[in-house]
Design a protein around this motif. Structure first.
Motif, PDB file in Angstrom:
ATOM      1  N   GLN A   9     -11.843   7.451  -4.411  1.00 14.67           N
ATOM      2  CA  GLN A   9     -12.452   7.122  -5.702  1.00 14.67           C
ATOM      3  C   GLN A   9     -13.237   5.818  -5.622  1.00 14.67           C
ATOM      4  O   GLN A   9     -14.336   5.711  -6.185  1.00 14.67           O
ATOM      5  CB  GLN A   9     -11.367   7.042  -6.775  1.00 14.67           C
ATOM      6  CG  GLN A   9     -10.750   8.387  -7.135  1.00 14.67           C
ATOM      7  CD  GLN A   9      -9.566   8.258  -8.068  1.00 14.67           C
ATOM      8  OE1 GLN A   9      -8.977   7.183  -8.197  1.00 14.67           O
ATOM      9  NE2 GLN A   9      -9.190   9.358  -8.714  1.00 14.67           N
ATOM     10  N   ASN A  10     -12.687   4.832  -4.920  1.00 17.66           N
ATOM     11  CA  ASN A  10     -13.405   3.573  -4.754  1.00 17.66           C
ATOM     12  C   ASN A  10     -14.682   3.761  -3.951  1.00 17.66           C
ATOM     13  O   ASN A  10     -15.707   3.134  -4.238  1.00 17.66           O
ATOM     14  CB  ASN A  10     -12.502   2.539  -4.080  1.00 17.66           C
ATOM     15  CG  ASN A  10     -11.398   2.046  -4.982  1.00 17.66           C
ATOM     16  OD1 ASN A  10     -11.533   2.073  -6.208  1.00 17.66           O
ATOM     17  ND2 ASN A  10     -10.301   1.588  -4.402  1.00 17.66           N
ATOM     18  N   MET A  11     -14.638   4.621  -2.939  1.00 19.69           N
ATOM     19  CA  MET A  11     -15.837   4.909  -2.154  1.00 19.69           C
ATOM     20  C   MET A  11     -16.904   5.554  -3.027  1.00 19.69           C
ATOM     21  O   MET A  11     -18.100   5.266  -2.890  1.00 19.69           O
ATOM     22  CB  MET A  11     -15.493   5.843  -0.995  1.00 19.69           C
ATOM     23  CG  MET A  11     -14.695   5.177   0.115  1.00 19.69           C
ATOM     24  SD  MET A  11     -15.633   3.895   0.985  1.00 19.69           S
ATOM     25  CE  MET A  11     -16.903   4.877   1.774  1.00 19.69           C
ATOM     26  N   GLN A  12     -16.485   6.399  -3.947  1.00 24.41           N
ATOM     27  CA  GLN A  12     -17.443   7.055  -4.834  1.00 24.41           C
ATOM     28  C   GLN A  12     -18.038   6.069  -5.825  1.00 24.41           C
ATOM     29  O   GLN A  12     -19.199   6.204  -6.225  1.00 24.41           O
ATOM     30  CB  GLN A  12     -16.763   8.214  -5.565  1.00 24.41           C
ATOM     31  CG  GLN A  12     -17.732   9.235  -6.131  1.00 24.41           C
ATOM     32  CD  GLN A  12     -17.031  10.502  -6.563  1.00 24.41           C
ATOM     33  OE1 GLN A  12     -16.099  10.453  -7.354  1.00 24.41           O
ATOM     34  NE2 GLN A  12     -17.467  11.638  -6.041  1.00 24.41           N
ATOM     35  N   LEU A  13     -17.269   5.076  -6.248  1.00 22.60           N
ATOM     36  CA  LEU A  13     -17.811   4.045  -7.119  1.00 22.60           C
ATOM     37  C   LEU A  13     -18.844   3.202  -6.383  1.00 22.60           C
ATOM     38  O   LEU A  13     -19.870   2.809  -6.949  1.00 22.60           O
ATOM     39  CB  LEU A  13     -16.679   3.147  -7.633  1.00 22.60           C
ATOM     40  CG  LEU A  13     -15.737   3.762  -8.671  1.00 22.60           C
ATOM     41  CD1 LEU A  13     -14.596   2.805  -8.977  1.00 22.60           C
ATOM     42  CD2 LEU A  13     -16.499   4.113  -9.950  1.00 22.60           C
ATOM     43  N   THR A  14     -18.582   2.898  -5.119  1.00 25.14           N
ATOM     44  CA  THR A  14     -19.524   2.124  -4.314  1.00 25.14           C
ATOM     45  C   THR A  14     -20.770   2.928  -4.001  1.00 25.14           C
ATOM     46  O   THR A  14     -21.887   2.411  -4.043  1.00 25.14           O
ATOM     47  CB  THR A  14     -18.857   1.682  -3.000  1.00 25.14           C
ATOM     48  OG1 THR A  14     -17.656   0.973  -3.308  1.00 25.14           O
ATOM     49  CG2 THR A  14     -19.777   0.783  -2.194  1.00 25.14           C
ATOM     50  N   ARG A  44     -26.075  -1.989  -6.524  1.00 24.91           N
ATOM     51  CA  ARG A  44     -25.111  -2.119  -5.444  1.00 24.91           C
ATOM     52  C   ARG A  44     -25.508  -3.234  -4.490  1.00 24.91           C
ATOM     53  O   ARG A  44     -24.667  -3.996  -4.024  1.00 24.91           O
ATOM     54  CB  ARG A  44     -24.986  -0.794  -4.679  1.00 24.91           C
ATOM     55  CG  ARG A  44     -24.289   0.302  -5.449  1.00 24.91           C
ATOM     56  CD  ARG A  44     -23.770   1.364  -4.498  1.00 24.91           C
ATOM     57  NE  ARG A  44     -24.809   1.893  -3.634  1.00 24.91           N
ATOM     58  CZ  ARG A  44     -25.596   2.902  -3.953  1.00 24.91           C
ATOM     59  NH1 ARG A  44     -25.467   3.485  -5.134  1.00 24.91           N
ATOM     60  NH2 ARG A  44     -26.503   3.334  -3.122  1.00 24.91           N
ATOM     61  N   ASN A  61     -18.074  -9.372 -12.969  1.00 26.51           N
ATOM     62  CA  ASN A  61     -17.123  -8.527 -12.271  1.00 26.51           C
ATOM     63  C   ASN A  61     -16.702  -9.105 -10.934  1.00 26.51           C
ATOM     64  O   ASN A  61     -15.723  -8.692 -10.348  1.00 26.51           O
ATOM     65  CB  ASN A  61     -17.736  -7.136 -12.047  1.00 26.51           C
ATOM     66  CG  ASN A  61     -17.865  -6.380 -13.342  1.00 26.51           C
ATOM     67  OD1 ASN A  61     -17.180  -6.676 -14.298  1.00 26.51           O
ATOM     68  ND2 ASN A  61     -18.768  -5.396 -13.377  1.00 26.51           N
ATOM     69  N   GLN A  74       0.824  -1.203   0.000  1.00 31.30           N
ATOM     70  CA  GLN A  74       0.000   0.000   0.000  1.00 31.30           C
ATOM     71  C   GLN A  74       0.858   1.254   0.000  1.00 31.30           C
ATOM     72  O   GLN A  74       0.513   2.266  -0.620  1.00 31.30           O
ATOM     73  CB  GLN A  74      -0.920   0.000   1.223  1.00 31.30           C
ATOM     74  CG  GLN A  74      -1.963  -1.111   1.202  1.00 31.30           C
ATOM     75  CD  GLN A  74      -2.753  -1.188   2.493  1.00 31.30           C
ATOM     76  OE1 GLN A  74      -2.389  -0.595   3.502  1.00 31.30           O
ATOM     77  NE2 GLN A  74      -3.851  -1.932   2.461  1.00 31.30           N
ATOM     78  N   GLU A 117      -7.065   6.966  -4.184  1.00 28.29           N
ATOM     79  CA  GLU A 117      -7.638   5.727  -4.703  1.00 28.29           C
ATOM     80  C   GLU A 117      -8.782   5.239  -3.802  1.00 28.29           C
ATOM     81  O   GLU A 117      -9.810   4.776  -4.281  1.00 28.29           O
ATOM     82  CB  GLU A 117      -6.547   4.657  -4.787  1.00 28.29           C
ATOM     83  CG  GLU A 117      -7.040   3.340  -5.388  1.00 28.29           C
ATOM     84  CD  GLU A 117      -5.940   2.312  -5.495  1.00 28.29           C
ATOM     85  OE1 GLU A 117      -6.239   1.152  -5.821  1.00 28.29           O
ATOM     86  OE2 GLU A 117      -4.766   2.665  -5.208  1.00 28.29           O
ATOM     87  N   TYR A 118      -8.598   5.371  -2.492  1.00 27.52           N
ATOM     88  CA  TYR A 118      -9.649   4.977  -1.547  1.00 27.52           C
ATOM     89  C   TYR A 118     -10.906   5.822  -1.757  1.00 27.52           C
ATOM     90  O   TYR A 118     -12.025   5.294  -1.798  1.00 27.52           O
ATOM     91  CB  TYR A 118      -9.134   5.136  -0.120  1.00 27.52           C
ATOM     92  CG  TYR A 118     -10.210   5.027   0.930  1.00 27.52           C
ATOM     93  CD1 TYR A 118     -10.642   3.787   1.382  1.00 27.52           C
ATOM     94  CD2 TYR A 118     -10.798   6.166   1.468  1.00 27.52           C
ATOM     95  CE1 TYR A 118     -11.628   3.678   2.343  1.00 27.52           C
ATOM     96  CE2 TYR A 118     -11.790   6.074   2.429  1.00 27.52           C
ATOM     97  CZ  TYR A 118     -12.206   4.824   2.867  1.00 27.52           C
ATOM     98  OH  TYR A 118     -13.184   4.738   3.810  1.00 27.52           O
ATOM     99  N   LYS A 168      -9.855   4.099   6.575  1.00 26.41           N
ATOM    100  CA  LYS A 168     -10.558   2.817   6.670  1.00 26.41           C
ATOM    101  C   LYS A 168     -11.095   2.580   8.077  1.00 26.41           C
ATOM    102  O   LYS A 168     -12.188   2.035   8.255  1.00 26.41           O
ATOM    103  CB  LYS A 168      -9.630   1.680   6.247  1.00 26.41           C
ATOM    104  CG  LYS A 168      -9.334   1.669   4.750  1.00 26.41           C
ATOM    105  CD  LYS A 168      -8.484   0.476   4.358  1.00 26.41           C
ATOM    106  CE  LYS A 168      -8.269   0.430   2.846  1.00 26.41           C
ATOM    107  NZ  LYS A 168      -7.442  -0.731   2.435  1.00 26.41           N
TER     108      LYS A 168
END
Length: 556
Positions: free
Chosen positions: A68-73, A465, A516, A54, A65-66, A305
């Motif tokens: 952005q991943n939260m926004q995708l979720t 989701r 996916n 990491q 990156e974290y 996190k």
């Protein structure tokens, strides 16, 4: 370490369980330490190597990156980053959909505090905190700041307001900070800025320590100036009397405090709703609970996190109280009708406070000041007090007001007003004196969760989701469960049974989600007329094709 062990290690690490306790637990699962396929050193090496991977991304890169991943979720997850002239990240703000919904309901009063320090460098971690209808603390947004300058606060307050679709709190509580005061005056001039009383007492103990030690009555006199007066002139006279009594006319700190008296003296804030918050201790109590989840030794990514765990814990506590409120009935000191009405409409926490006021009302003495055809004025003397509160009752619409202004200040009726309602034989709380934010029905209305674009959470995205999570629980060979999920998905999309084209749309979509997550996509269902007669009659039920067809027809 096997895949099973590394998976358990990841879950334990994400839950904040120490390596020693995790190894001990896994040893008991295996029967003994000797049955484990690894030793404690292997476990620590695994965690270290994972964190090194990491770190290769970099502290800043990992955080981005974290986020952005939260926004995708969560498509309504919002984050904002401020960079300096060298394009280095200085300030970060973030809020998820749940925070925005909570702010829509309970964002009338906010407590803002920066006392928690994230790391050894002293980087301030701040939260926008409010109180919900169970009197629990709720988080509306969080930020990591580079410093506590006026520019940083201006950027943060502006970003927070934009995130909440321009809605600003009616009242905000902060500590006594000049940079924060400047930023609020610039960005939120319409919000009532109040200072934390607890911090004022702390500063008083620091600047007036000799007075507190020499005069035992000074604490009571100072407290009376803060809380007890309803008239500005009375407050000013009491302040001057206190200065004369203790010889503090020339005290510099008290002079500066008096100049900003509108921000801390209750006489100036009785007409401003504050949800019974007078300090930033809600933020500070959350800061103390943060220490159970977050260490200053954590890097930024691990900090984010673990902050998720704090949010999950707060959400669970609210759900727990919602369940108890819906499944139980509060105990009443005496089952009078107005108390039964309060138990029906208020949450248990607010009902308890209302019941205390009703009990106090029975100990109050009452005198008539004036009466006419439309209005009555009474003097209500609390038990053991040498002053009275003036209560005005409107006979036309049962409207009632008290000079203590408790309803305007905290949102439920005071003992003085309840004494008069009892005299007038009114057996329920007048509708105009029921503040919805304290009732069980607050969430029966619609509150939108908005992002910068102001859009709602799309219902199909929510479904996707949810079923993306369900897909992770399925195995490649669990055909029946997968077909149940597909059938439910078809129902949620309201797909006509007769339209073969519409049937394929959710099937393809669902298949993509499964792909996916390394699950085999579900094939397009076979039309009824192409299925063999023996399958339509339910024969050959052990045949996989027959199972597929039967599940499809059952849940289609």
């Amino acid at each position: 370490m096997s895949v099973v062990h590394t998976t358990q290690a990841d879950m334990a690490d994400a839950s904040g369980i120490a390596p020693r306790e995790t190894v001990e637990f896994m040893s008991r699962q295996a029967g003994s330490r000797r049955n484990l396929e690894f030793i404690p050193v292997d476990y620590r090496n695994y965690l270290r190597s994972k964190r090194m991977i990491q770190m290769k991304v970099g502290d800043t890169g990992g955080v981005i990156e974290y986020l952005q991943n939260m926004q995708l979720t969560d498509p309504n997850f919002v984050y904002a980053i401020q960079v300096d002239e060298d394009d280095l990240i200085t300030n970060i703000f973030w809020a998820d959909a749940r925070m925005m919904v909570d702010y829509e309901y309970f964002g009338d009063v906010v407590s803002f505090d920066t006392t928690h320090r994230k790391n050894k460098d002293g980087r301030p971690f701040s939260m926008f905190v409010g109180v919900n209808y169970h009197k629990q603390s709720v988080i509306f947004g969080a930020a990591l700041l580079y410093d506590e300058t006026g520019e940083a606060f201006m950027w943060l307050f502006d970003t927070f307001a934009k995130t909440m679709s321009g809605k600003k709190p009616k009242t905000i509580f902060t500590d006594q900070d000049a940079a924060m005061d400047k930023a609020l005056a610039s960005q939120w001039p319409e919000s009532c800025h109040r200072l934390c009383i607890w911090h004022i007492y702390q500063n008083a103990a620091k600047h007036l320590s000799h007075v507190f030690q020499e005069f035992k009555d000074f604490t009571d006199d100072f407290t009376n100036c803060v809380y007890d007066y309803e008239d500005e002139e009375e407050f000013v006279n009491a302040w001057k009397t206190t200065l004369e009594k203790y010889g503090l006319h020339d005290n510099k700190w008290l002079k500066e405090l008096f100049e900003i008296r509108e921000k801390w003296a209750l006489v100036y804030g009785r007409d401003t709703f504050c949800a019974e918050i007078t300090t930033t201790q809600r933020s500070e109590s959350l800061n103390s609970s943060l220490k159970q989840y977050i260490s200053y030794k954590y890097d930024l990514l691990r900090f984010f996190k673990n902050f998720e765990r704090v949010l999950e814990n707060r959400h669970y506590q609210e759900l727990d109280m919602d369940f108890k409120a819906s499944q139980s009935y509060p105990a009443m000191s005496f089952p009078v009708k107005i108390l039964r009405h309060a138990a029906k409409i208020y949450t248990p926490a607010i009902f308890t406070l209302f019941q205390k006021e009703l009990c106090r009302a029975h100990d109050c003495a009452l005198t008539v000041i004036s009466e006419n055809e439309t209005e009555s004025t009474y003097g209500v003397i609390p038990h053991g007090k040498n002053y009275h509160r003036t209560v005005i009752f409107d006979l036309m619409d049962n409207n009632i007001s008290c000079s203590c202004r408790k309803f305007e200040f905290v949102g439920y009726l005071c003992s003085h007003a309840l004494k008069v309602l009892s005299l007038k034989n009114i057996k329920s709380i007048p509708e105009q004196h029921i503040l919805k934010r304290w009732t069980k029905a607050i969430k029966s209305g619609s509150a939108k969760s908005s992002s910068n674009s102001g859009g709602r959470i799309d219902s199909k995205e929510k479904i996707l989701r949810r079923y993306k999570e369900l897909c992770r629980l399925q195995t490649k060979n669990d055909l029946a469960k997968r077909w149940i999920l597909k059938a439910i998905l078809r129902r949620l999309f309201i797909i006509p049974k007769a339209s073969s084209q519409m049937v394929q749309e959710p099937t393809a979509l669902f298949g993509t989600m499964c792909a996916n997550n390394n699950v085999v996509p579900i094939p397009t269902p076979s039309p009824l007329h192409t299925m063999p007669e023996q399958l339509r009659r339910g024969q050959n039920s052990h045949n996989p094709c027959a199972q597929k067809y039967l599940w499809e027809q059952e849940y289609r």
